[in-house]
Structures are given as C-alpha cells and as structure tokens.
Design an enzyme around this catalytic site. Structure first.
Site, mmCIF file in Angstrom:
data_model
loop_
_atom_site.group_PDB
_atom_site.id
_atom_site.type_symbol
_atom_site.label_atom_id
_atom_site.label_comp_id
_atom_site.label_asym_id
_atom_site.label_seq_id
_atom_site.Cartn_x
_atom_site.Cartn_y
_atom_site.Cartn_z
ATOM 1 N N GLN A 1 58.206 65.245 26.665
ATOM 2 C CA GLN A 1 58.320 64.260 25.594
ATOM 3 C C GLN A 1 56.942 63.981 25.006
ATOM 4 O O GLN A 1 56.017 63.674 25.742
ATOM 5 C CB GLN A 1 58.848 62.926 26.105
ATOM 6 C CG GLN A 1 59.830 63.003 27.243
ATOM 7 C CD GLN A 1 60.115 61.621 27.806
ATOM 8 O OE1 GLN A 1 60.611 60.760 27.105
ATOM 9 N NE2 GLN A 1 59.790 61.398 29.063
ATOM 10 N N SER B 1 54.034 58.753 23.427
ATOM 11 C CA SER B 1 52.873 57.860 23.382
ATOM 12 C C SER B 1 51.724 58.475 22.612
ATOM 13 O O SER B 1 51.592 59.697 22.553
ATOM 14 C CB SER B 1 52.390 57.571 24.801
ATOM 15 O OG SER B 1 53.403 56.970 25.544
ATOM 16 N N GLU C 1 64.959 57.154 30.473
ATOM 17 C CA GLU C 1 63.701 57.123 31.219
ATOM 18 C C GLU C 1 63.652 55.943 32.192
ATOM 19 O O GLU C 1 63.221 56.075 33.330
ATOM 20 C CB GLU C 1 62.512 57.038 30.244
ATOM 21 C CG GLU C 1 61.178 57.077 30.971
ATOM 22 C CD GLU C 1 59.993 57.179 30.016
ATOM 23 O OE1 GLU C 1 59.943 56.381 29.061
ATOM 24 O OE2 GLU C 1 59.140 58.057 30.234
#
Lengths: 372, 396, 372, 396
Positions: free
Chosen positions: D118, D121, D236
């Site tokens: 992923q 961030s 998550e």
C-alpha cells in the site's frame, strides 16, 4: 531544558565551553560515525575532552583538580546534565566516580599520586566493577595483590586500563585497582544496547592489582562511589529526557495535521503537560539527590535510591511517549531519539534497577522507623 | 533581622515545648480549639510568619516557615486554619485588598479570630469557574446577592467568605464578575454541609436569597473580580500542591489519625514481603519526588525562571503521588481492607477528590499546556460572547 | 451496555422481567434505605426475588431448577450482569455458587434433596467460607459432624442459615454444611465497605455440620464452586462498570463547559475511548471465562483467573476515571457511583485478589509449558 | 458444504503433516520460499479460505480459518504474505474492485504469484491520511504520477501497489483523491528501505517521477479514492488488531525467532520468583483478554451489534497488550538485557511502532470517540476548504 545551575561566573563559563565543544566535537553525527566504526572510545578525542576539565572537578586542588564553586558534585551535575542533553559519549560518569573513590579520605595514602594525574589527563582510563556482578578473591603476591575470579558487565571494560573492584582476601574485604594490561586479565566485550557505552565481562586469572583500601575502609568508599555514580547517571538521564521532550515539543508546533498544528489538539496538549510535569519532577529529585550527596546529608542514600528508581522509570516513559508524539520517524535509525533512549535504557538497568533501589528505600524506611 | 535561621529554630523549639501540647491521635478537628491554638501562636509571635508585620504577621521568609513546620511536627497545630484562611484567602487579600480591608481582616485572620472561606464554584459550573450564574445587583446603598455556590471548604465553620458574583451580563464572562467580602451568618444565607464518600463533611453548598452587601464589600474593582479570582486560584494551586509559603503546620491531621503506609505494612505482618516493600517504596519515592519538586518549583518561581502558571505542575504531581499511595494502600490492605474496612478503603472511595478538589487536574493540564508551554488555547464557544448569550447545556 | 446475550426467547423474557423487577423493587433508592436501616438482607424481599428464578438456573430440572437455553451458566451470567448494572443487593452470587456445589455429581447423594428446595425458595440462605481464611477441623459426632475452628470474612455470614466450608478430619478433607442456628456457632459481623454486601467472622466450637463430600471428591467440587463464584463476580462487576461508564458518557453530552459539551473536548474524548475499550475488554474476558466454565474447557481455570485479575483491576480504574469525568458530584454520597464502586472493591479483593490470580495464571503457564 | 468443522480440521491436519515442513527457528523471512509455500497451500485447497471460490478462494467461514491456523501452528507458514496482501489489499479489492480487476488480481494473490503493498502515507502526512500531496494528472491515455510515499510495508518485495493520489486540488481534501493499482517495478518508481530501530527493514519510502498509469489502473471511482481507502483502513485495523478472518497462519515468525516471555523467565532462572511470575502473568492475562476481545468484537460486528469503526477497539487493545509484554520483558531481562543485549532490548527500542504502525492509537481513539460513541468531531481547519488552500505547516 537549559541547565540553570550556573551558581558562579566560573561555572557558567565552564558550562558554556562544554556546550560549545560538545555541539562541535561530539555531535550526534560524530556519535554515529563512531558507532559505524565500532569504536566505544576514541582516545585522542578523550584526551582533548579532559583538557576541558570534565574529569577534574571531584579531585582536590592539591592533586591538580578543583571545584568551581566549592560544591564540586553540583558543578559536575550541571556538566553531566549538558553531556546528557547532547548525547556526548565517553566514560565521564564512571571515571569521575572512580576518581571520587581514589581521593576518598579513607583510601590508602599514595594511591592518588600514583594514578590521579594520568586519569585526569586522559592518559589512562579507569572503570568500576559493580559488586553484585563481581566475584573476585585476592591474595598477596610479589608486587601487589594477585586476583582471581570474574567481573561481569563492566562499563568500558574493554577500553579501561584500570578496573576498580571490590574483592576479598581470606580475612577482609579489599578495594583493588586491577591493571588490565598485566597478564591474567581476559576481556570479552558484550553487546551493549548503546554502542557508544560498551560493556565487557572480565575473567581474572592471577591478575595484578594495587590495594586502594581494606577492611572497614572499603564500604564507605564503595558507598560514596556508588552514590556519585548514581547521581551522575540520573543527571545525564534527565539531560537526555529533557532534550527529547524539547524535540517533541518543537515538533508539536511545527507539524500540521488537518490544517492545524499538533500543539492545538487538546489530547496531545494534556500529554505534553504530563510529560513536562514528569520531566520537572525527574530533574528535581535528581538535583535533590545530588545536593544530599554533596552535603553528605543523613538522607543521602534514601534520596539517591529514590532518584535512581524514579528517573530510571520515568525517563523511559517520557522518551517513549515522545516517540509516540513524534510519530513514525522516531522509529528510524535516522532520528536522534534512539541515541537518548539507548543510553537511558542502560542507565535504568545498571548500578541497581528501579526495583532494587526501591528495596533499598524500603529497608531504609522500615529500619529507620523501627529505630525511631 | 539579626536572628539567623538556626537561632530562629532554637527559639521556636523552646517556645513550642513550653506552650503547645504534643499531637495526639484525635478524632475530628475541633474548630474552637483550633482558633485558640492559633491565638497562642499569634501571641507567641509564631503566626503568619510570611505575612508583613503591618498586617499582624512576622515578615519572615519561607525558610523560616519551613523550619518552624519541621519543629512543630510533633505538636498539636491548628492545621485546618491553613485552608483556605491562611494560605489562600489571606494571601489574596494581601495581593488585592484595599489598605482598610487588609488592616481590618488580616490581623484578625492571623490571630485566629476570623476564618474565611471561598464561594466560587457553582452547581452548574464544573471546570468553568468564570461561568458564574450567581448575581449581584446594585441597590441604593450596595448590592443584592442571589444564587448558589458549592464545594466551599469549611463554610459552616467560617465567619467570612469571598464570593464571586456576576455584576454585568452584557459583556464576555470574565469581564462581568465582581468579588465580594461577605459575612456568612446573616439573613438570606443558607449553608448545607455535603456528605462525602470518604466520610468528610468538609464541603458545603450555599444558597443566597436577597442577601444585602454594603458597597465596601467589593474586593478589588467592580467587574474586576476575575483578576482577584486568578490570584486566589494561584494561591490555591500552591496550597493544594503543598508549595505555599503560608502553610503553618503540616500533615499531622490525617496522618496521625489514619496511619501511614509503613504502619499498614508493619501491622499487617508484611514487613518481610519483597512485594509489600516494593509497593511501600513506590509510594515513598513519589512523596520524596513531590517534596523535591515543590522546593525546586518554589525556588524557580522566586527566581523568576518560571511563570506563576508553573504552580500547576505541583498540583498535578501532588494528586499523582497521593493517589499512588492510596492505590498501594488498597493493594496492601488485602481482603480484610474491604470486608472489615479500615481507613484505606475509605480513602480509596474518595480517591478522585485529590484530582478534583482545588481545580481539577484536567484544568491544571490545560494551564500547563497553554500558559507554560505556550500551546494554542482551547477554542471556547463563549469567547468574546456576552454572557447572557452563552449556551449552558440542556440541563441548566 | 445492554446485555445482548439473549440466545432464546425464554431467556430474553426472563431477563426483561429481571430488569423490570430490579428497576422497580431494588432501585438504588431502596438500596440506600436498607443501608440506613443497617439491613444486609431483607428476607421477605429475598423470598420474592427467588420466585423470579434467580436461584434456580444452576439446579437441574429434577430438583426443581432448570436452565433456559441448556447453557445454564451463560444464562446466569446474563442475569448477573443485569443485577450488577442495577446494583441489586442480595446473596445471589454466593448462593448460586453453593447450589452449583450441592448439585455437583460428586456431592453426597441425598444432600441436595434435603436443602435445595428451601435454598431455591429463599426459605434458607447458604454461603461459602473461602478456604484460605478458613481453619476448621471436623470429627464424627452424634448426628453428623462436629466442627471446631474459625472461618473469617464470610459473605453474608451473619445472615446465612448454612455455611459451606472445607474442613479436615484426621484422615481426609471434607466439605461440610454448617448449621449456624445450632449451638456452637458465634458470628461477629465485620465492617464491609458495601453495607449491602455484609461479611462476618465465624467462630465454631463443637458446631454441627452435614457432610457434603469427602476425600478426593472435595477438590473438584471446591474448584467448580470457586470458578462459578468468580465468573458471577466478574459478570456483576462488568455490569456495574458498564453502568458507571454509561452515566459518565451521558454526562459528557449533557454537561457544558465554556459554552460547549464536555464530549467535544479531545482530551476527554480520548479518555472515553480508552474507557470504552477497557469496558469491552473486561466484558469479553468475563464472558469468555463463563463460556469456558460452562463447557468445562481445559483452559477454564486459566481463563477464570485471567478474568478475575483483569476485571478486578480494570473495573476500579474505569469507575475512578469516570468519577474524575463526572467531577465533584461523584464524590458525594448522593451520587450513585459509590454504590458500584464499593461492590467492585469487594469483588476485586475477595475470592482471590488480582495478584493471587496472577500467581495462579503463572503456575498454569509454567507448569503447562514444562509438561509440553 | 457437507464437511463439518471437525472433519475439516482432520483433513487440514493430515494435509499439513503430509505437505508442509515443521517450523524452525529461522532467520529472516525468505520471500521466494514464502511464495512457494503459498503456492502449495493454494494447490492443496488451503489458501484464501475466506475468499469466494470464483476468485480463487475456498468460500469457507472465519471458523474454518481459525481451525486451520490452530492446526498450522507448528508448521512453516508464509505468514508475511498476510500483511498486506491477503488481509488488507485482497479484501479491499474484493470490496471495491471491478469484476475484471478481481478476476485478474485475486487468484494470483491467493496463489502467491502476486504480492501487494500500500502506498498511502506521505512524508508530510502523519495521522492526516487524506492530506495526500502525491498527484496524478490526466494524460491522453491515462495518468501521470508524481510525489512520494512512505511507511509502505514490504514495498521492496511486492509486485503491485495500491497508491492513493490527488486528482483534484480544487475540492476539499477527501473529494479529490483516487486509488490506483500500480506495478511497482517500472520506470520512474524508486523504492528505498527504511532502517528501523528494532532492526526491521520492513518499511520503505518511494519516489514517483513521471510514472505512467493506464486508465484501467483506477480502483473504484475517479475522485472516489477515499471510499476505497476507508475499506482498506478498516481491513488494516482488523489485521493489525489480530481480528482479520483472512489471516492464514499466525504468530510463528517473531515468536519462534525471539522467544516468549515464558522462555525468558525460565532461561534467566526466575521461574520461582513470585515477582517474575507476576510480571509474566500480567502480560499473559492481557493476551488472553486480547483474544477474547478479538473474538467478541468479530462476532458482534458480524451480528451487526457494533459499527465497523468498533474495530478500533482491537487496534488500541492490541498495542496495549503487546507493549505491556515488552515492558515486562525489559524488566525481566535485568541488567544483562541491555549490557549484553538480547531481543527484548531491541523490542523495547521499537516499542512505539506498535501504537504507530497501521494508524496511530491516537487516531483509533478519535475514531472510537467520534464514530462509535458519537461524540462531536474534532474541529478541522481544512473542512470544506479546497485542498490547495489548506495550511501545511511551516516545514512543508
């Protein structure tokens, strides 16, 4: 938090010089270089350091040392707090503590003259073997004492030229300086969590030592050494936790989330308030213990153990909560936080854990009240 | 002062031995006796050590008071007169009173003739101390007071109160408050004690029904009451945190009556248990840290290194240390501590009082974050809004 | 938090009736009246209670009891959680646990018929003497056993007609029901922190008892009793802490400070989040332990001790933090909070403290892993 | 399904014994070997148990997966493939992918042929996940990606990534995001591992320099990326909290390599110390509570008794339990634990990773307070503001 213990102009100048030198010559960048090179102690650097007077405060003037204010341990506290704040490496704490033992009034006359100047000048390095991890017997030999046994987890044990140990002959306890370069001493470096503060196990097989004290003189010197060492440890630790808290506080003002600074979020503000409270508290008890040892107050042992157990625990809590507030970056090798955290972990666990020091506190309390 | 600290100590020691009885494990505090003891201290020149001489004090330093408290530890002392009379209301009068008010009230308070209490909190108020709903309206010759207050320490035994009332509803909340000095026993004032979990009857709630106050009752400025309250809160934080220089006589009360953790460990036969010793030491260490912090902060406030708001550090830490002691007490008291309950179970019941009374620890955290660390103030929905337009919640 | 364990229509109806009755007949107002009158147990009220079936769930159908879903202990858990939520007084927990012991397959045949119906109907009340605080010897007497010794801190000890105790003859352990009305039993009521849950010390001097089990049959019954008792205690406690948290949460929405509700302050929101997490966790482990005892899983003892030590500590933390959030009112006798707090304090400290239960957990863990 | 749970258990037990090697105290996880083991599971019909059959799974229940995990405990399992491929990215694809995307990616992922990571961030981002600065601009035949990401698990060993980018700067921040499926090894993508305190090299940071993506790369809707990210975050939280039904194989990795607290107590000769036993049990109790909580929440989410956001409870509690274990470990390891350091000192160094990784516990508390308890949302200065006008702080 700035050290505000500048009680005289001389001291203030001395502390300023220290800070400037440390910022230039012992920055965390420098520290990382040493790490990579696996160096626990850079001797040329150490000789340079000693010229600044970091090793002379506890030694009386007649032996070439001297305090700046007449309150030597408080001077050293202020110095050590700065070293902690800047994560300066080196055996300052343990060496100063050994010096405090060697110049103790009950130490054998003559010992001091023999070593003091070399130790103060950085030509030799001495360390101390914490008694619970030391098991050594001594007997008279041709020139000095012959020692046998082990001393575990000795700070800078692989770098020191001399190790001060408590041992026992068949008749009495003795305090002995072992020469690590003489035959019979085997050193095994261990894996310290802080590469800049290495430890080693020593095996001594007919090693050579010089008597520092014996019989009833031993315990008062050992007590003094351990008190000084614990005071310096907490001074360094509160310097470190103060610095980490400063970094985290600055971050709160600079970092924006959802369009406003972290410092504007009440849940975080309250945590900063708790952290600041605990940091002030840690520094206050550390300083209080230093004062008590400086003035040889009746409660010195109690206050030192209180300081060690409180600072030992709360400093790590402060640093870890700061890590949380700093976020993911704090978990990388690149960020400075871990340099302080590693040192504080060592300080918490060595020379008596918080739990062990609380047992001391309880003894003093229950014994004192029983006697009253 | 030609007398040095050690000389003062010896003089205090001698006087105490000659004049005061030794402390005993008494029951409830006797207020008449407290006033009488305070009178004795006053006559002996040992009352109000840190108050100026012109207002009945001795004009000495906090060090003198500390020395005196050390010497007085074993003697019966009028400790309950400290809160709020000597440590909170007295110093506030000193800071904000007119010369006439100081001359009228301070010597009497220091002599034990006049006890104060504070009428600040209100039933609907919580942490929002300035959200005062009690109203004082101007009359021809003074003011007419109506409303209710709560959490007033010792209101049922005090003589005078400092009462904060709203005198202007058309300005933001801090700007419309006035502080009054009010005699408690007068028509229209009703005082009810509150029964607390820990058995204490220290607090009261009060109701005011057309109480008449003269113009001279105003302390500080009309509509300047918040400035007075701020001084009062400062002295309260210091007092609650154990760092007030005006405290005369310490600990004694509760400690002698209920026993210490050390007593508990010994009396329950756990003196040899490593675990009991650890718990005991945990608490003792926090008390030592608390003392060190109180001394350090007091000094640094005097030296100007820290702002007044830093007194909140000690308020916060005090609660932490005291609550840790209570938690250790419950743990060490074991099953018998609750099935045949002693003092520790009662103390545990009222544990949160330590972080609520005298301003909650939440407020202390706000103060530290905003006024010491300089972080942005919490958004308030009542900022700059005329008070009569501020939302008071569905229940009020 | 509403109890959502309605696994059958019968159970749901039973729980609804319980809730309605408790709200009407056992409100906290009622509880305060009993307090003032110094009554630990109102017998007529108790007889009324038993008609609702609060004492019959663990007793098999052939003896007049019966579970509603075939999972009797889970039914009782759901009931007890509601009793905790509404601070209902009475000896429900300890009595149901004694009943579980009396109907145990290893209990002497005939014991049950003799007492069960009277106990279930509220005509007699039985309690249990926790073994560590019990020291009793037994020898055969004319009609039954003769007992001597003491049993301390017996719940409802001054109100019970029968006390189940573990004692020892010269040869073997025995489980005995002591008749407190027979000669030889002296009762000293103690000062319980919860007046609605009184305790007493018993001195027994040639007291009369009926044998319930002996020899190797004793321990399995005692284990079952203690497991049931601890499960009911944690069920009641999580019911109570859930209720206190509900009160505090409601307060956060209703109380305004500085012109906005407490629920809008992030520092408080985060604490409510922690409290809700811990309340969910406490309830989850309590329910898990109940399931394990219900199904006599291999890990039942481990889970019961885990539940008791976790719930014992966290419930008080939840309640005290709620007290903080509720502010000064929570510290007055007028507010309901202390009714729950007192009961939770008793639950934490009796039938094994969190510390004692952690020692059990460690034994199970170290022994199990050693065996593996 | 005519096979019941017990029959399934026996079949799994037999297959495992016949096909998989026993777990050994290995060193670093070997990714190639991991893929190969996953392939074996797939061929044996034991991969993707809770995924639908049409996408390569087995269409079984969470109970089946739990039973399988119990049986597989002693075997070498490709545990690192769980995060994020099988437990986070896979389920998100299942929730939000087009039929073509599911068909293309899911069977390959379940067979161990395709690993996901992923890219969410960003270096400047912190808790504000939607404050994405990485930009994707439309081109004639697709998109052009530029920017930087960080804290991507296993990006250096994965094949594909889900990357969240800003596609519209003139709307409030949540409304201008799009999620893309991106092949990692392609021109313009640079992946650098991050060296972590606990010795892990799990995380990477990435830089995108004119990376070209086809139109088919969009997952979900254009400018509907936040909806996809929300599903991803839900999965998550479940995975980080240990409550995902898609986890295949548990614990093993770290536990076998570093040893348990029980090992530490025994090996350090403290098995008879009451204090060591207390510390050990403290940690064990929290693990038992964590398991109970995970089961209970999973069930109550399935039953619709709690909203999805309640998964944050387990994220919070997991960190608490794990950190308590680490703290006990440091305490039990004593002086030697740091002077001759073993794994506990390293774990302590990286302790906060547990409450930072996978969404900080602070965010979890916000989610619980606001979305479970229904408390007012925190005021955000960027609400409703076109993203290009949002203040990013003095450093960015």
């Amino acid at each position: 938090m700035a050290s505000a213990t500048a009680r005289s102009t001389e001291l203030r100048m001395f502390l300023d010089t220290t800070r400037k030198f440390a910022e230039a010559q012992a920055s965390t960048t420098q520290l990382r270089t040493w790490w990579r090179e696996g160096q626990g102690l850079d001797r040329p650097w150490w000789r340079q350091v000693t010229e600044l007077g970091w090793t002379s405060l506890l030694v009386p003037e007649e032996h070439g040392g001297g305090s700046l204010t007449g309150e030597a341990l408080l001077d050293l506290f202020a110095l050590t707090e700065i070293l902690g704040e800047l994560a300066v490496p080196g055996p300052t704490n343990v060496l100063n503590s050994v010096l405090a033992a060697l110049v103790h009034p009950k130490a054998q006359p003559g010992v001091d003259v023999r070593w003091l100047s070399e130790l103060m000048a950085g030509e030799r390095v001495a360390t101390w073997a914490h008694p619970p991890a030391t098991s050594l017997s001594a007997q008279p030999g041709r020139d000095g004492l012959l020692l046998n046994g082990t001393a575990l987890a000795v700070e800078f044990g692989a770098h020191a030229d001399l190790v001060l140990v408590r041992a026992a002959t068949q008749e009495r306890p003795v305090l002995v300086l072992i020469d690590t370069h003489a035959p019979g001493v085997t050193v095994r470096p261990t894996q310290s969590i802080d590469p800049a503060r290495p430890f080693a196990d020593l095996a001594v097989n007919d090693g050579r030592g010089t008597l520092v004290a014996q019989g009833p003189d031993v315990e008062p010197i050992v007590a003094r050494l351990q008190q000084v060492l614990n005071v310096l440890q907490v001074a360094e630790t509160v310097g470190g936790s103060g610095r980490v808290l400063d970094l985290a506080t600055q971050w709160a003002f600079e970092r924006y989330s959802f369009g406003r600074p972290l410092a504007s979020y009440q849940a975080l503000k309250h945590r900063y308030a708790d952290l600041a409270t605990h940091q002030h508290a840690a520094r206050a008890i550390a300083l209080r213990a230093a004062r008590a040892v400086q003035d040889t107050e009746a409660d010195a042992a109690l206050l030192v153990s209180a300081a060690k157990s409180y600072v030992g625990e709360v400093s790590l809590e402060i640093m870890q909560d700061c890590a949380q507030l700093l976020g993911g970056l704090s978990q990388t090798m690149e960020h400075d936080l871990h340099l302080y955290l590693r040192r504080a972990m060592l300080a918490r666990q060595t020379y008596g854990t918080p739990y062990e020091h609380r047992q001391v506190v309880a003894s003093l309390l229950l014994d004192r009240e029983a006697a009253a | 002062m030609s007398e040095n600290l050690e000389q003062f100590r010896l003089r205090a020691r001698e006087w105490l031995a000659a004049n005061l009885p030794k402390a005993s494990t008494e029951g409830e505090f006797d207020w008449d006796r407290g006033r009488q003891l305070q009178r004795q201290l006053y006559e002996g020149g040992f009352a109000g050590l840190c108050y100026p001489r012109e207002y009945g004090g001795q004009g000495l330093t906090p060090q003198h008071q500390r020395v005196f408290n050390e010497e007085a530890l074993d003697y019966e002392m009028p400790v309950r007169l400290n809160f709020p009379t000597l440590t909170i209301c007295g110093p506030t009068l000193l800071d904000t009173g007119s010369e006439e008010q100081k001359k009228e009230f301070l010597p009497a308070a220091i002599a034990g003739e006049l006890l104060f209490c504070q009428f600040l909190s209100e039933p609907s108020g919580g942490s929002d101390l300035a959200g005062v709903l009690t109203r004082a309206e101007r009359t021809a010759d003074g003011w007419l007071l109506n409303g209710a207050k709560t959490w007033s320490s010792s209101a049922d035994t005090a003589d005078w109160a400092m009462v904060l009332a709203r005198t202007d509803w058309d300005v933001p909340k801090h700007q419309g408050l006035t502080m009054f000095l009010m005699r408690i026993r007068q028509p229209g004032v009703q005082v009810n004690p509150i029964q607390m979990l820990n058995g204490s009857h220290e607090f009261c709630e009060e109701f005011f029904d057309d109480v008449r106050l003269p113009s001279s009752a105003v302390l500080g400025e009309v509509n300047g009451g918040w400035a007075v309250a701020t001084r009062l809160l400062y002295h309260e934080r210091a007092a609650v945190g154990g760092a007030s220089p005006f405290v005369s006589g310490v600990r004694q009360g509760q400690m002698t009556r209920d026993g210490t953790l050390t007593d508990l460990v010994r009396e329950s036969g756990q003196a040899d248990s490593e675990r009991a010793r650890d718990l005991l030491a945990r608490s003792e260490v926090l008390h030592l840290v608390h003392s060190a912090l109180a001394e350090d902060l007091t000094q640094r406030l005097v030296d100007g290194e820290l702002p007044d708001a830093a007194m909140s550090y000690i308020r916060l830490f005090h609660a932490e240390a005291q609550q840790a002691e209570i938690d250790c007490g419950l743990e060490l008291a074991g099953p018998a501590g609750v099935t045949d309950s002693g003092s520790w179970a009662l103390r545990y019941l009222g544990r949160q009082g330590l972080s609520l009374g005298g301003g909650s620890t939440e407020m202390a955290r706000n103060v530290i974050a905003e006024r010491v660390l300089g972080m942005p103030r919490e958004a308030s929905a009542d900022k700059g809004v005329p008070f009569r337009q501020v939302r008071q919640g569905p229940t009020s």
